[in-house]
Design an enzyme around this catalytic site. Structure first.
Site, PDB file in Angstrom:
ATOM      1  N   ASN A 185       0.838  -1.211   0.000  1.00  0.00           N
ATOM      2  CA  ASN A 185       0.000   0.000   0.000  1.00  0.00           C
ATOM      3  C   ASN A 185       0.865   1.250   0.000  1.00  0.00           C
ATOM      4  O   ASN A 185       0.796   2.063   0.924  1.00  0.00           O
ATOM      5  CB  ASN A 185      -0.905   0.023   1.232  1.00  0.00           C
ATOM      6  CG  ASN A 185      -2.274  -0.559   0.942  1.00  0.00           C
ATOM      7  OD1 ASN A 185      -2.687  -0.658  -0.204  1.00  0.00           O
ATOM      8  ND2 ASN A 185      -2.982  -0.964   1.970  1.00  0.00           N
ATOM      9  N   SER A 230      -6.223  -5.578  -3.259  1.00  0.00           N
ATOM     10  CA  SER A 230      -7.190  -5.554  -2.166  1.00  0.00           C
ATOM     11  C   SER A 230      -7.833  -6.919  -2.010  1.00  0.00           C
ATOM     12  O   SER A 230      -8.004  -7.651  -2.988  1.00  0.00           O
ATOM     13  CB  SER A 230      -8.272  -4.503  -2.435  1.00  0.00           C
ATOM     14  OG  SER A 230      -9.251  -4.528  -1.414  1.00  0.00           O
ATOM     15  N   LYS A 251      -5.779   2.399  -5.767  1.00  0.00           N
ATOM     16  CA  LYS A 251      -5.895   1.597  -4.536  1.00  0.00           C
ATOM     17  C   LYS A 251      -6.150   2.512  -3.330  1.00  0.00           C
ATOM     18  O   LYS A 251      -6.932   2.174  -2.435  1.00  0.00           O
ATOM     19  CB  LYS A 251      -4.624   0.788  -4.315  1.00  0.00           C
ATOM     20  CG  LYS A 251      -4.591  -0.013  -3.003  1.00  0.00           C
ATOM     21  CD  LYS A 251      -5.807  -0.952  -2.888  1.00  0.00           C
ATOM     22  CE  LYS A 251      -5.676  -1.974  -1.766  1.00  0.00           C
ATOM     23  NZ  LYS A 251      -5.420  -1.466  -0.450  1.00  0.00           N
ATOM     24  N   ASN A 289      -9.436   2.480  -0.865  1.00  0.00           N
ATOM     25  CA  ASN A 289      -9.423   2.421   0.593  1.00  0.00           C
ATOM     26  C   ASN A 289     -10.201   3.577   1.215  1.00  0.00           C
ATOM     27  O   ASN A 289     -10.836   3.419   2.256  1.00  0.00           O
ATOM     28  CB  ASN A 289      -7.984   2.421   1.108  1.00  0.00           C
ATOM     29  CG  ASN A 289      -7.305   1.072   0.924  1.00  0.00           C
ATOM     30  OD1 ASN A 289      -7.708   0.272   0.074  1.00  0.00           O
ATOM     31  ND2 ASN A 289      -6.284   0.815   1.694  1.00  0.00           N
ATOM     32  N   GLU A 327     -13.660   2.604   1.032  1.00  0.00           N
ATOM     33  CA  GLU A 327     -13.832   1.562   2.060  1.00  0.00           C
ATOM     34  C   GLU A 327     -14.048   2.185   3.441  1.00  0.00           C
ATOM     35  O   GLU A 327     -14.933   1.756   4.196  1.00  0.00           O
ATOM     36  CB  GLU A 327     -12.603   0.669   2.066  1.00  0.00           C
ATOM     37  CG  GLU A 327     -12.578  -0.415   3.117  1.00  0.00           C
ATOM     38  CD  GLU A 327     -11.239  -1.134   3.135  1.00  0.00           C
ATOM     39  OE1 GLU A 327     -10.670  -1.298   4.232  1.00  0.00           O
ATOM     40  OE2 GLU A 327     -10.748  -1.515   2.051  1.00  0.00           O
ATOM     41  N   TYR A 328     -13.255   3.212   3.776  1.00  0.00           N
ATOM     42  CA  TYR A 328     -13.434   3.914   5.051  1.00  0.00           C
ATOM     43  C   TYR A 328     -14.856   4.444   5.170  1.00  0.00           C
ATOM     44  O   TYR A 328     -15.517   4.296   6.199  1.00  0.00           O
ATOM     45  CB  TYR A 328     -12.458   5.093   5.152  1.00  0.00           C
ATOM     46  CG  TYR A 328     -11.097   4.796   5.715  1.00  0.00           C
ATOM     47  CD1 TYR A 328     -10.295   3.788   5.181  1.00  0.00           C
ATOM     48  CD2 TYR A 328     -10.578   5.542   6.761  1.00  0.00           C
ATOM     49  CE1 TYR A 328      -9.022   3.534   5.698  1.00  0.00           C
ATOM     50  CE2 TYR A 328      -9.313   5.302   7.280  1.00  0.00           C
ATOM     51  CZ  TYR A 328      -8.538   4.302   6.742  1.00  0.00           C
ATOM     52  OH  TYR A 328      -7.289   4.051   7.242  1.00  0.00           O
ATOM     53  N   HIS A 362     -10.147  40.900  -1.321  1.00  0.00           N
ATOM     54  CA  HIS A 362      -9.880  39.772  -2.219  1.00  0.00           C
ATOM     55  C   HIS A 362     -10.667  39.856  -3.529  1.00  0.00           C
ATOM     56  O   HIS A 362     -10.474  39.009  -4.404  1.00  0.00           O
ATOM     57  CB  HIS A 362     -10.195  38.459  -1.505  1.00  0.00           C
ATOM     58  CG  HIS A 362      -9.263  38.165  -0.365  1.00  0.00           C
ATOM     59  ND1 HIS A 362      -7.913  37.944  -0.530  1.00  0.00           N
ATOM     60  CD2 HIS A 362      -9.491  38.076   0.977  1.00  0.00           C
ATOM     61  CE1 HIS A 362      -7.351  37.710   0.647  1.00  0.00           C
ATOM     62  NE2 HIS A 362      -8.282  37.803   1.575  1.00  0.00           N
TER      63      HIS A 362
END
Length: 465
Positions: free
Chosen positions: A100, A126, A180, A184, A187-188, A448
């Protein structure tokens, strides 16, 4: 069959070596501690796995162009292993980092090894221990010629989804490890959303672990069908042999992490792409680890009155809220890949990436087929939510989704994943956000400037009179 070498005989490396050997590819294995390499060869039984006690003998056992997969800890260990290997390799040899690694490290290594004549792939994979042994999803990026050499083996050992290998060449440089990393991050978010659904069912509906097991098992037979929903049902059905209580109830509520979710959030910030649900999932893991602080705060800070069950239909509302939130999490992850593809010149095939996510990997799910179709219809799709199918699904479920988030808030149950996904959806669909006021504030205190809706140009107002 090409002879392959694997360095690193921890759980993932050993299982990957056995997987390769089982597919008919002779494998040489090496580990800094020879005993681990020898144990891997012993466990192979009759499979063609041979252990070597020196790196020199390991490299000599392979026929050029050699294919060597490193399964070592990301970071300095990868660079050290490359440094030890480089004097032993020949031009045209293929070196693969199967761990990873951070994608920018992979970009650097691609350039350094190309200068030395060695072909390099950063191949994120994975599926955990089971995937490594019986078929992971593999995401190789880097030297295209290296994939031509190693690709047949990588495709053979990968998982299958609808008859297709869950492995494809991702693109140049660090693209494989980037994909990958985003996998992940998704996945979290997915895990966080499932945990929130569990928390709501338990603390609003008052459901037992057995009852929730049946709910998740039922959900897994429909549009939420996925590996994570499947294992959640399994987890909720386990009993602790020591106490007789549901095993999940005796597990400390402090979630660990290895950093890939944080990398995803940081890259989203760097590229200016909103990924709030992924980032909230990272923050919630940090918060969960603050167990002493939470224990103190739970006594000092008050919450609302105890929640009341909201009727049988509420369980279906939670399912719909979970599904809608899940779509938003995937939209954020794929949106990040769209941005990175343009920023780094990778030309990512998002339909192809969704295909390899369908098997072997942790986020494998039935609805990935719908993502494949969405990007198949519109390769340049800016957001999954703009796909007709996904947009209609979220729109159809939004009232229940809002009701579930509101019920959780009223009950004092934290739902940062579902709430952030809902806010992401509402922000995306808003024709006008209140950032006109924010830009006026910036112009007020910092000159700005701002743009107008009725004519081009930059403008500044002397706000203080």
């Amino acid at each position: 069959m090409r002879h392959t070498g694997v360095i690193g005989m921890a759980v993932m490396g050993k299982n990957l070596a056995l997987n390769i050997a089982e597919h008919g590819f002779p494998v040489s294995v090496y580990n800094r501690t020879y005993e681990k390499a020898r144990q891997a060869a012993d466990e192979a039984g009759g499979l063609p796995v041979e252990a070597f006690d020196t790196l020199e003998s390991f490299v000599r056992s392979l026929t050029p162009p050699r294919v060597i997969i490193m399964m070592v800890k990301a970071g300095e260990a990868v660079d050290q292993t490359i440094g030890q290997l480089l004097p032993l390799l020949e031009k045209g040899d293929v070196l693969i980092d199967g761990g990873n690694s951070y994608f920018k490290d992979t970009e650097r290594r691609c350039l350094e090894l190309a200068a030395a004549g060695v072909r390099f792939l950063g191949a994120g994979s994975s599926g955990g221990e089971e995937g490594a042994r019986h078929g992971p999803a593999i995401m190789p990026g880097g030297d295209a010629a290296a994939y031509d050499i190693a690709g047949p083996m990588l495709r053979d050992i990968s998982a299958r989804a609808e008859g297709e290998p869950c492995c494809t060449y991702i693109g140049k440089g660090g693209s494989g490890h980037f994909v990958k990393m985003v996998h992940n991050g998704i996945e979290y978010a997915d895990m966080q959303l499932i945990c929130e659904a569990y928390d709501i069912l338990k603390n609003v509906q008052g459901m037992s672990a057995d009852e929730m097991r049946d709910v998740f098992a039922d959900w897994n037979r429909g549009e939420l069908n996925s590996y994570l929903i499947e294992i959640t049902a399994d987890i909720l059905g386990r009993t602790d042999p020591e106490t007789g209580a549901p095993l999940v109830d005796v597990i400390l509520d402090a979630a660990a992490q290895k950093g890939t979710g944080k990398w995803t959030s940081r890259e989203a910030l760097d590229l200016g792409i909103p990924a709030p649900t992924i980032t909230e999932a990272v923050f919630e893991r940090y918060l969960s680890a603050m167990t002493p602080l939470r224990a103190e705060a739970s006594k000092a800070l008050s919450g609302p009155a105890a929640a009341r069950a909201l009727g049988d239909g509420f369980v279906e509302s939670v399912r719909r809220a979970l599904y809608a939130s899940k779509i938003c999490a995937y939209a954020q992850g794929f949106g990040l890949m769209v941005a990175a593809s343009g920023a780094y010149g990778w030309e990512l095939d998002l339909a192809g990436i969704a295909k390899i996510f369908r098997g072997g990997c942790i986020i494998r799910a039935q609805f990935l087929n719908r993502i494949v179709s969405a990007y198949g219809r519109q390769p340049a799709l800016a957001s999954l939510l703009l796909d007709e199918g996904f947009g209609e699904a979220v729109s159809a479920y939004q009232q229940e989704w809002r009701g579930v988030v509101a019920a959780a808030v009223q009950a004092g149950i934290p739902v940062p994943g579902m709430a952030s996904a809902l806010c992401y959806y509402d922000s995306l669909r808003a024709a006008r956000l209140p950032m006109n006021l924010m830009q006026a504030q910036r112009d007020y205190f910092g000159a700005h400037t701002y743009q107008r809706v009725d004519k081009p140009g930059s403008f500044h107002t002397q706000w203080q009179r």
